[in-house]
Design an enzyme around this catalytic site. Structure first.
Site, mmCIF file in Angstrom:
data_model
loop_
_atom_site.group_PDB
_atom_site.id
_atom_site.type_symbol
_atom_site.label_atom_id
_atom_site.label_comp_id
_atom_site.label_asym_id
_atom_site.label_seq_id
_atom_site.Cartn_x
_atom_site.Cartn_y
_atom_site.Cartn_z
ATOM 1 N N CYS A 88 29.731 -58.154 27.208
ATOM 2 C CA CYS A 88 29.887 -59.589 27.404
ATOM 3 C C CYS A 88 30.803 -60.139 26.321
ATOM 4 O O CYS A 88 30.757 -59.710 25.181
ATOM 5 C CB CYS A 88 28.541 -60.307 27.410
ATOM 6 S SG CYS A 88 27.955 -60.812 25.790
ATOM 7 N N GLU A 89 31.669 -61.057 26.723
ATOM 8 C CA GLU A 89 32.666 -61.539 25.776
ATOM 9 C C GLU A 89 32.093 -62.552 24.797
ATOM 10 O O GLU A 89 32.748 -62.926 23.837
ATOM 11 C CB GLU A 89 33.875 -62.129 26.508
ATOM 12 C CG GLU A 89 33.622 -63.430 27.230
ATOM 13 C CD GLU A 89 34.876 -63.929 27.936
ATOM 14 O OE1 GLU A 89 35.786 -63.128 28.168
ATOM 15 O OE2 GLU A 89 34.917 -65.131 28.247
ATOM 16 N N HIS A 90 30.875 -62.990 25.018
ATOM 17 C CA HIS A 90 30.280 -63.965 24.102
ATOM 18 C C HIS A 90 29.594 -63.296 22.914
ATOM 19 O O HIS A 90 29.568 -63.842 21.822
ATOM 20 C CB HIS A 90 29.274 -64.846 24.844
ATOM 21 C CG HIS A 90 29.889 -65.592 25.985
ATOM 22 N ND1 HIS A 90 29.317 -65.685 27.233
ATOM 23 C CD2 HIS A 90 31.061 -66.261 26.052
ATOM 24 C CE1 HIS A 90 30.109 -66.379 28.016
ATOM 25 N NE2 HIS A 90 31.166 -66.736 27.343
ATOM 26 N N HIS A 91 29.007 -62.131 23.137
ATOM 27 C CA HIS A 91 28.265 -61.453 22.068
ATOM 28 C C HIS A 91 28.752 -60.027 21.827
ATOM 29 O O HIS A 91 28.279 -59.370 20.910
ATOM 30 C CB HIS A 91 26.769 -61.413 22.418
ATOM 31 C CG HIS A 91 26.176 -62.753 22.719
ATOM 32 N ND1 HIS A 91 26.139 -63.287 23.995
ATOM 33 C CD2 HIS A 91 25.632 -63.686 21.912
ATOM 34 C CE1 HIS A 91 25.572 -64.486 23.955
ATOM 35 N NE2 HIS A 91 25.260 -64.750 22.711
ATOM 36 N N GLN A 129 30.250 -61.720 33.765
ATOM 37 C CA GLN A 129 29.953 -61.107 35.065
ATOM 38 C C GLN A 129 30.696 -61.807 36.200
ATOM 39 O O GLN A 129 31.187 -61.159 37.135
ATOM 40 C CB GLN A 129 28.436 -61.133 35.308
ATOM 41 C CG GLN A 129 28.029 -60.377 36.569
ATOM 42 C CD GLN A 129 26.520 -60.334 36.756
ATOM 43 O OE1 GLN A 129 25.762 -60.398 35.789
ATOM 44 N NE2 GLN A 129 26.088 -60.217 37.990
ATOM 45 N N HIS A 157 21.721 -58.138 31.194
ATOM 46 C CA HIS A 157 22.519 -58.523 30.028
ATOM 47 C C HIS A 157 21.708 -58.322 28.749
ATOM 48 O O HIS A 157 20.699 -58.970 28.540
ATOM 49 C CB HIS A 157 22.950 -59.986 30.148
ATOM 50 C CG HIS A 157 23.941 -60.216 31.240
ATOM 51 N ND1 HIS A 157 25.270 -60.504 30.991
ATOM 52 C CD2 HIS A 157 23.812 -60.169 32.590
ATOM 53 C CE1 HIS A 157 25.905 -60.646 32.146
ATOM 54 N NE2 HIS A 157 25.052 -60.454 33.130
ATOM 55 N N CYS A 159 22.499 -59.204 25.856
ATOM 56 C CA CYS A 159 22.504 -60.377 24.964
ATOM 57 C C CYS A 159 21.348 -61.306 25.305
ATOM 58 O O CYS A 159 20.892 -62.066 24.463
ATOM 59 C CB CYS A 159 23.845 -61.109 25.023
ATOM 60 S SG CYS A 159 24.282 -61.801 26.620
HETATM 61 ZN ZN LIG Z 1 26.411 -62.498 25.963
#
Ligand SMILES: [Zn+2]
Length: 198
Positions: A88-91, A129, A157, A159
């Site tokens: 995931c590009e956030h975490h 996603q 996920h 995260c």
């Molecule tokens: Zn994430």
């Protein structure tokens, strides 16, 4: 994004990554110089380059490498239960699960093994996603120009699960489609077929 990194550049980047990961390990409160961690920065650098190798591959070229003319077959071609692993590009934590892809050929079909490869190439990038779902759909639509394409992805996920944000084992489902799949009946047929042996 699609730039081709030469081998030399890859090695240069890998070494720089290792240096940064060494600093990260120290900043996390560890001692990067203790024996068990000595090779860790380089291992992580290699692992991360592998897990993001999709930036250095061209999914449309993969589809075109086994594209055949087929004028008569106008039924759904389904490749289901494609395992994928992404970040995931956030975490930058893993999300993974299964992708299901269907398309209805207009004039061209592709080798069945190419669809999982397309999924893999887009998955091995920093992703969300929803975009992963859309990019697979767009790549197949633009390359094979089928009468319709539909992509369904079910994923867990890390995260969310590891940070306790959401229930363990909860699945996130996304879908996207074009053409004939705009008809609810066609989508239903696909959804029923992928539910099959579960
Ligand atoms: Zn994430």
């Amino acid at each position: 994004m699609m730039e081709t990194l030469h081998e030399e550049q890859l090695i240069e980047n890998r070494d720089a990554l290792a240096t940064h990961y060494q600093a990260i390990i120290d900043l996390l409160g560890e001692d990067a110089s203790r024996e068990g961690l000595l090779k860790t920065p380089m291992r992580v650098a290699k692992a991360m380059q592998y897990l993001t190798k999709g930036y250095r591959e061209d999914p449309a070229a993969v589809l075109r490498s086994a594209m055949f003319e087929e004028e008569d077959y106008k039924q759904m071609v389904i490749v289901k239960d494609i395992d994928f692993f992404s970040l995931c590009e956030h975490h930058m934590l893993p999300f993974f699960g299964k992708a299901h892809v269907a398309y209805i050929p207009r004039k061209y079909i592709t080798g069945l093994s190419k669809i999982p490869r397309v999924v893999d190439i887009f998955a091995r990038r920093l992703q969300i996603q929803e975009r992963l779902t859309m990019q697979i759909k767009e790549c197949i639509q633009e390359t094979l120009n089928p009468l319709g394409v539909m992509v369904v992805i079910e994923a867990q996920h890390m995260c969310m699960q590891m940070r306790g944000v959401e229930k363990q084992n909860s699945l996130t489902t996304t879908s996207d489609f074009t053409g004939f799949f705009q008809q609810a009946k066609t989508r239903e047929e696909f959804m029923n077929l992928i539910k099959g042996n579960r």
